[in-house]
Scaffold this motif. Structure first.
Motif, PDB file in Angstrom:
ATOM      1  N   VAL A 120       0.861  -1.186   0.000  1.00 18.19           N
ATOM      2  CA  VAL A 120       0.000   0.000   0.000  1.00 18.19           C
ATOM      3  C   VAL A 120       0.893   1.231   0.000  1.00 18.19           C
ATOM      4  O   VAL A 120       1.862   1.308   0.762  1.00 18.19           O
ATOM      5  CB  VAL A 120      -0.922   0.015   1.246  1.00 18.19           C
ATOM      6  CG1 VAL A 120      -1.715   1.307   1.317  1.00 18.19           C
ATOM      7  CG2 VAL A 120      -1.846  -1.188   1.252  1.00 18.19           C
ATOM      8  N   THR A 121       0.560   2.175  -0.878  1.00 18.51           N
ATOM      9  CA  THR A 121       1.251   3.462  -0.893  1.00 18.51           C
ATOM     10  C   THR A 121       0.228   4.543  -0.534  1.00 18.51           C
ATOM     11  O   THR A 121      -0.931   4.232  -0.281  1.00 18.51           O
ATOM     12  CB  THR A 121       1.855   3.755  -2.284  1.00 18.51           C
ATOM     13  OG1 THR A 121       0.787   3.950  -3.221  1.00 18.51           O
ATOM     14  CG2 THR A 121       2.777   2.629  -2.740  1.00 18.51           C
ATOM     15  N   ASP A 122       0.637   5.777  -0.549  1.00 11.14           N
ATOM     16  CA  ASP A 122      -0.284   6.873  -0.243  1.00 11.14           C
ATOM     17  C   ASP A 122      -1.425   6.958  -1.250  1.00 11.14           C
ATOM     18  O   ASP A 122      -2.495   7.460  -0.929  1.00 11.14           O
ATOM     19  CB  ASP A 122       0.455   8.211  -0.219  1.00 11.14           C
ATOM     20  CG  ASP A 122       1.373   8.341   0.990  1.00 11.14           C
ATOM     21  OD1 ASP A 122       1.190   7.591   1.970  1.00 11.14           O
ATOM     22  OD2 ASP A 122       2.284   9.194   0.943  1.00 11.14           O
ATOM     23  N   ASP A 123      -1.200   6.481  -2.479  1.00 13.07           N
ATOM     24  CA  ASP A 123      -2.197   6.603  -3.533  1.00 13.07           C
ATOM     25  C   ASP A 123      -2.788   5.283  -4.008  1.00 13.07           C
ATOM     26  O   ASP A 123      -3.873   5.269  -4.575  1.00 13.07           O
ATOM     27  CB  ASP A 123      -1.597   7.317  -4.746  1.00 13.07           C
ATOM     28  CG  ASP A 123      -1.143   8.727  -4.410  1.00 13.07           C
ATOM     29  OD1 ASP A 123      -1.865   9.428  -3.688  1.00 13.07           O
ATOM     30  OD2 ASP A 123      -0.044   9.118  -4.860  1.00 13.07           O
ATOM     31  N   TYR A 124      -2.057   4.181  -3.822  1.00 18.92           N
ATOM     32  CA  TYR A 124      -2.472   2.902  -4.394  1.00 18.92           C
ATOM     33  C   TYR A 124      -2.474   1.756  -3.389  1.00 18.92           C
ATOM     34  O   TYR A 124      -1.670   1.734  -2.460  1.00 18.92           O
ATOM     35  CB  TYR A 124      -1.522   2.486  -5.534  1.00 18.92           C
ATOM     36  CG  TYR A 124      -1.787   3.199  -6.830  1.00 18.92           C
ATOM     37  CD1 TYR A 124      -2.660   2.666  -7.771  1.00 18.92           C
ATOM     38  CD2 TYR A 124      -1.171   4.410  -7.115  1.00 18.92           C
ATOM     39  CE1 TYR A 124      -2.900   3.317  -8.966  1.00 18.92           C
ATOM     40  CE2 TYR A 124      -1.403   5.070  -8.313  1.00 18.92           C
ATOM     41  CZ  TYR A 124      -2.273   4.514  -9.228  1.00 18.92           C
ATOM     42  OH  TYR A 124      -2.529   5.158 -10.407  1.00 18.92           O
ATOM     43  N   VAL A 125      -3.360   0.792  -3.677  1.00 18.37           N
ATOM     44  CA  VAL A 125      -3.356  -0.513  -3.025  1.00 18.37           C
ATOM     45  C   VAL A 125      -3.023  -1.499  -4.133  1.00 18.37           C
ATOM     46  O   VAL A 125      -3.732  -1.567  -5.135  1.00 18.37           O
ATOM     47  CB  VAL A 125      -4.730  -0.846  -2.402  1.00 18.37           C
ATOM     48  CG1 VAL A 125      -4.732  -2.261  -1.840  1.00 18.37           C
ATOM     49  CG2 VAL A 125      -5.117   0.170  -1.339  1.00 18.37           C
TER      50      VAL A 125
END
Length: 139
Positions: A82-87
C-alpha cells in the motif's frame, strides 16, 4: 470462528468502527494489479465485527465515467503493498474483471464469501489454520 459458523461482516462505512490511524484508511485509494495497471478504487472495507479485522476490500472497477461500474470483493489476503495513492494486489486485471459481483443480498452468506476466496485461490478466514495477513494497516 468455527468452520460451521457464518461470518458476520459489515461495511466499515455502515459501522461505528474506524481505522486505527486515519492515514492507514485505504478507502478512496486506487487499486493496481500485478503489472501496476489501475483497476479501480477501494470503495469500502468489509470488516469482521467479532475479530475487528478487515476481511475484504470492496472495489469499484470497470465502466466509463461511473457508468457500468462493477463492485466486487477482493480478499485482504491479495494485498501486496500500500502506498499513499495505491493498493497493490497479487491478481491480474482479468482476474478482478471476472470476479463474483458484489450482491448486497448475499453479503451475510458464507457460501458467497467462500466463492470469492475460491475464485482468488485463498483459504477462507474461518477455515482451520488461517493466518491473518501481516499488514499493520488492517489491524
Amino acid at each position: 470462528m468455527t468452520a460451521n459458523s457464518t461470518p458476520v461482516l459489515s461495511k466499515l462505512s455502515d459501522s461505528d468502527q474506524t481505522v486505527a490511524a486515519p492515514d492507514e484508511d485505504v478507502r478512496g485509494r486506487k487499486m493496481a494489479d500485478t503489472q501496476g495497471n489501475e483497476l479501480g478504487k477501494v470503495d469500502d472495507l468489509l470488516i469482521d465485527g467479532t475479530e475487528q479485522k478487515v476481511r475484504f476490500l470492496l472495489v469499484e472497477h470497470g465502466g466509463f465515467l461511473g457508468i457500468g461500474q462493477k463492485k466486487s470483493f477482493i480478499p485482504v489476503d491479495a494485498v501486496t503493498r500500500v502506498t499513499d495513492d495505491y493498493v497493490y494486489i497479487d491478481q491480474s486485471q482479468e482476474q478482478v474483471s471476472g470476479a463474483p459481483p458484489y450482491d448486497p443480498d448475499l453479503v451475510d452468506e458464507t457460501a458467497f464469501y467462500g466463492s470469492v476466496y475460491d475464485y482468488y485461490g485463498y483459504a477462507p478466514f474461518w477455515g482451520p489454520g488461517y493466518v491473518y495477513p501481516g499488514y499493520p494497516y488492517y489491524h
